[in-house]
Design a protein around this motif. Structure first.
Motif: not given
Length: 214
Positions: A195-202
């Motif tokens: 879940f957090f992978m894309e948010h971390n990239e942002c």
């Protein structure tokens, strides 16, 4: 405006777990771990979908700041207007128990960056801070405008303060007995990582640097 901000970000899965354990130990959270985390992830996805539908942003990382919407009015509707019958809940009724949503850092920082210049913010990670507390404390004080010679003079006091550990849940009976932690589901932990992978990239794109080895 000469306001300065200090921001320490913890790796988000670790923050979710710590938030949950703290609330369980202080009797603020009563749901099983899997239920609390999955509800949090679902609520945040519903929040992104609502932002997309109402304001024209796209994707699971959608932010009000990506749109032309009036941010104040948008957030009043998203966070302070009760859902109508049939609408999904977008966050916990008590934001104190918002384990997942509070760990989506890029959305929160973008709200602050929209109102204050980025150079007003000192941003680091809890993990880096833990490796060298005194050095980070000195940098923070410098960021806050403390004269360098005064920061140097305060070195011994900074060192002494950073050696102390504060954890209100560490003792349960005044005799040093550590409280038992709620069990964690490895499958749910992996769901959180995904879940957090894309948010971390942002977040990394927003700050121009990577903070954790995902």
């Amino acid at each position: 405006q000469n306001i300065r901000f200090l921001v320490l970000l913890r790796e988000p899965v670790s923050r979710c777990v710590s938030s949950y354990q703290f609330k369980v130990q202080t009797k603020r959270e009563h749901r099983p771990f899997a239920q609390a985390m999955r509800e949090g992830m679902r609520q945040h996805r519903d929040l992104a979908a609502r932002i997309s539908t109402d304001f024209g942003a796209t994707g699971e990382t959608a932010c009000v700041e990506d749109t032309e919407a009036d941010a104040e009015a948008a957030y009043l509707g998203l966070y302070f207007t009760p859902p109508t019958p049939g609408q999904p809940r977008l966050h916990e009724p008590v934001l104190f128990n918002e384990h997942v949503g509070k760990s989506v850092y890029h959305m929160q920082l973008r709200r602050w960056f929209a109102r204050f210049p980025r150079e007003s913010f000192y941003i680091s990670t809890l993990e880096d801070f833990a490796k060298d507390n005194a050095s980070h404390m000195s940098k923070m004080m410098t960021h806050l405008g403390v004269p360098p010679e005064q920061v140097e003079t305060l070195g011994p006091q900074i060192e002494a303060v950073t050696q102390k550990r504060w954890n209100v849940t560490e003792k349960s009976n005044g005799e040093g007995e550590k409280k038992e932690e709620a069990p964690l589901d490895p499958e749910v932990l992996q769901e959180l990582r995904v879940f957090f992978m894309e948010h971390n990239e942002c977040l990394y794109q927003l700050l121009g640097r990577r903070l954790w080895s995902d």
